[in-house]
Design a protein around this motif. Structure first.
Motif, PDB file in Angstrom:
ATOM      1  N   PRO A 213     -30.190 -48.503  11.039  1.00  0.00           N
ATOM      2  CA  PRO A 213     -29.344 -48.151  12.239  1.00  0.00           C
ATOM      3  C   PRO A 213     -28.946 -49.413  13.098  1.00  0.00           C
ATOM      4  O   PRO A 213     -29.885 -50.293  13.408  1.00  0.00           O
ATOM      5  CB  PRO A 213     -30.261 -47.326  13.114  1.00  0.00           C
ATOM      6  CG  PRO A 213     -31.362 -46.751  12.385  1.00  0.00           C
ATOM      7  CD  PRO A 213     -31.665 -47.769  11.137  1.00  0.00           C
TER       8      PRO A 213
ATOM      9  N   SER B  71     -25.936 -51.480   7.664  1.00  0.00           N
ATOM     10  CA  SER B  71     -25.346 -50.131   7.219  1.00  0.00           C
ATOM     11  C   SER B  71     -25.364 -49.992   5.802  1.00  0.00           C
ATOM     12  O   SER B  71     -25.738 -48.574   5.499  1.00  0.00           O
ATOM     13  CB  SER B  71     -23.804 -50.058   7.873  1.00  0.00           C
ATOM     14  OG  SER B  71     -23.071 -51.188   6.852  1.00  0.00           O
TER      15      SER B  71
ATOM     16  N   GLU C 293     -24.775 -46.914  15.171  1.00  0.00           N
ATOM     17  CA  GLU C 293     -25.495 -45.840  15.723  1.00  0.00           C
ATOM     18  C   GLU C 293     -25.682 -45.685  16.873  1.00  0.00           C
ATOM     19  O   GLU C 293     -25.550 -44.642  17.483  1.00  0.00           O
ATOM     20  CB  GLU C 293     -27.269 -45.894  14.852  1.00  0.00           C
ATOM     21  CG  GLU C 293     -28.061 -44.870  15.428  1.00  0.00           C
ATOM     22  CD  GLU C 293     -27.536 -43.241  14.894  1.00  0.00           C
ATOM     23  OE1 GLU C 293     -27.864 -42.325  15.502  1.00  0.00           O
ATOM     24  OE2 GLU C 293     -26.703 -43.224  13.780  1.00  0.00           O
TER      25      GLU C 293
END
Length: 352
Positions: A111, A106, A140
């Motif tokens: 993702p 992150s 994500e």
């Protein structure tokens, strides 16, 4: 796509097996093994039995405090992500390996794909609860095993790219159950008969780090007259030795070394009941249609509590004994998907 998979503990190896098979048909997968579970009986044997590709990176982090262990993982995983530049970073479950991988990704704008998202015990004293909450909030793609997990995320305002695809552990059990019955000789090796014993696994910190809890658990075990089989976790063994608690005082208890996946499936399938504090073992008991007694106050697998398929007892001696002796006949509804979670995950990633 290039996908970097971070794992480090027994349940994650089991979940990775079916997904890796499907992922590698069309994509490049690199595996980072943090070494959180480093004992050969807790790690190497699972890669061999489940035919998981050997790790591309082995970090050898080992045991230690949560801060030390997670910190080492953060630094080492960051180097790999910067070097490999993956399209996605994939994590499983709720371990320190999961948290470290998701935090690195992150912060580097890679993702995160979280397999087994949305689980909640609602007990923030459990390190696993903190790990899963934080991972969900930076992911994500959030692949949930049940409708309850989807609703938990919705309650936290997480609704983007959330999917109930069923449970990848169910994929693994369906794929390996017949193989286990064919290849495992764990019952004959230990003089066990079908439905002639209770299977025990205890390893959660909420139990092993509390001497009072462990005394209660052993007291209850000593009052269960039936044969009991305990493949003991190295950490649990170490804690008991530190407390000066002897398992030799528990009658009809057969303590064995940790076993591989196929042997564990065989022990689970043939047990009269399973007594555990493991989330994964609670599910495997359900998949195998074997009644479960959970030595915890809460469970993230609330679906297993229906019709007494699983009974929560904490560490209360009387409750544990009552649950073990209680006769139950659960219906074991299909609440964990159809055994095709891996295909659904890869298809959804492809389509997005």
């Amino acid at each position: 796509m290039k996908i970097l998979t971070v794992l480090g503990a027994r349940p994650q190896f089991i979940k990775a097996a079916p997904l890796s098979r499907v992922l590698r048909e069309d994509h490049q997968e690199l595996i980072v093994h943090t070494g959180q579970h480093y004992d050969a009986n807790m790690s190497d044997i699972f890669f061999e039995e489940l035919n998981i590709p050997k790790p591309d990176y082995l970090l050898n982090v080992g045991s230690g405090s949560h801060g030390k262990q997670t910190g080492e993982m953060l630094a080492k995983i960051e180097e790999i992500v910067l070097d490999e530049k993956p399209d996605y970073l994939l994590v499983y479950g709720d371990t320190n390996s999961t948290l470290a991988g998701s935090l690195v990704a992150s912060k580097l704008h890679v993702p995160v794909i979280h397999i087994e998202a949305g689980l909640r015990s609602f007990n923030k004293k459990m390190p696993e609860e903190i790990n899963r909450i934080m991972t969900d909030h930076v992911s994500e793609f959030l692949f949930c095993p049940t409708d309850t997990a989807v609703q938990n995320l919705k309650n936290e305002n997480i609704t983007h790219n959330v999917f109930n695809i069923g449970d990848v552990m169910y994929d693994a059990v369906l794929y390996n159950k017949e193989l286990a019955a064919e290849k495992s000789s764990i019952l004959s090796e230990n003089g066990l008969s079908e439905k002639g014993y209770h299977l025990i696994t205890i390893h959660r910190a909420e139990n092993t780090d509390d001497v009072g809890n462990m005394k209660n658990i052993l007291e209850a075990f000593s009052k269960i007259e039936d044969v009991k089989v305990w493949p003991i976790h190295p950490r649990t063994k170490h804690k008991l030795e530190g407390y000066g608690l002897s398992l030799s005082d528990v009658p009809n208890l057969k303590v064995i070394e940790p076993v591989g996946y196929l042997d564990m499936l065989t022990l689970e399938a043939n047990a009269k009941k399973i007594i555990t504090d493991s989330g994964g073992v609670q599910k495997e008991a359900y998949f195998m249609k074997v009644p479960c007694v959970t030595v915890r106050e809460q469970t993230e697998w609330v679906e297993t509590l229906e019709e007494d398929a699983n009974i929560l007892v904490g560490t209360d001696v009387k409750q544990l004994l009552d649950a073990v002796s209680k006769e139950v006949h659960p219906s074991y509804k299909e609440v964990f998907g159809d055994g095709k979670a891996a295909e659904k995950i890869v298809s959804l990633i492809d389509n997005r």
